[in-house]
Write a protein that holds these residues in place. Structure first.
Motif, PDB file in Angstrom:
ATOM      1  N   GLU A   7       0.824  -1.193   0.000  1.00 59.10           N
ATOM      2  CA  GLU A   7       0.000   0.000   0.000  1.00 59.10           C
ATOM      3  C   GLU A   7       0.869   1.257   0.000  1.00 59.10           C
ATOM      4  N   SER A   8       0.380   2.285  -0.679  1.00 55.63           N
ATOM      5  CA  SER A   8       1.032   3.592  -0.632  1.00 55.63           C
ATOM      6  C   SER A   8      -0.049   4.642  -0.439  1.00 55.63           C
ATOM      7  N   ARG A   9       0.366   5.852  -0.203  1.00 53.35           N
ATOM      8  CA  ARG A   9      -0.614   6.924   0.002  1.00 53.35           C
ATOM      9  C   ARG A   9      -1.296   7.325  -1.295  1.00 53.35           C
ATOM     10  N   GLY A  26      12.177   5.658   4.243  1.00 54.80           N
ATOM     11  CA  GLY A  26      11.815   6.817   3.438  1.00 54.80           C
ATOM     12  C   GLY A  26      11.379   7.964   4.325  1.00 54.80           C
ATOM     13  N   GLU A  27      10.621   8.877   3.762  1.00 50.70           N
ATOM     14  CA  GLU A  27      10.168  10.042   4.506  1.00 50.70           C
ATOM     15  C   GLU A  27       8.810   9.790   5.146  1.00 50.70           C
ATOM     16  N   ASN A  28       8.550  10.472   6.249  1.00 47.51           N
ATOM     17  CA  ASN A  28       7.259  10.422   6.938  1.00 47.51           C
ATOM     18  C   ASN A  28       6.801   9.014   7.304  1.00 47.51           C
ATOM     19  N   GLY A  29       7.721   8.191   7.792  1.00 47.38           N
ATOM     20  CA  GLY A  29       7.357   6.846   8.231  1.00 47.38           C
ATOM     21  C   GLY A  29       7.065   5.877   7.103  1.00 47.38           C
ATOM     22  N   GLN A  30       7.527   6.178   5.910  1.00 46.73           N
ATOM     23  CA  GLN A  30       7.303   5.314   4.765  1.00 46.73           C
ATOM     24  C   GLN A  30       8.589   4.569   4.418  1.00 46.73           C
TER      25      GLN A  30
END
Length: 57
Positions: A7-9, A26-30
C-alpha cells in the motif's frame, strides 16, 4: 511468480516479491522499495513491516 500487495498513500502496488532488491527508510514513516530494473516505490509502513509482507505473501 509471487505477487505481494504493498500500500502507498497514492494507491496500491502489486509487486513481484523476487524483484525486490532493497528496503530503505523513506520520509514520513514510509519505506522505499527498490525494484530490480526500475525506480524505487514509496510505500506505507516500516522496512520491517514491508519485509514481513514480502516474506508472507
Amino acid at each position: 511468480m509471487k505477487f505481494v500487495q504493498l500500500e502507498s498513500r497514492g494507491g496500491n502496488y502489486l509487486v513481484v516479491a523476487s524483484n525486490v532488491a532493497y528496503l530503505r527508510v523513506g520520509e514520513n514513516g514510509q519505506t522505499l522499495v527498490g525494484i530490480v530494473g526500475s525506480q524505487p516505490l514509496l510505500v506505507t509502513g516500516t522496512p520491517e513491516s514491508v519485509a514481513q509482507k514480502l516474506m508472507q505473501g
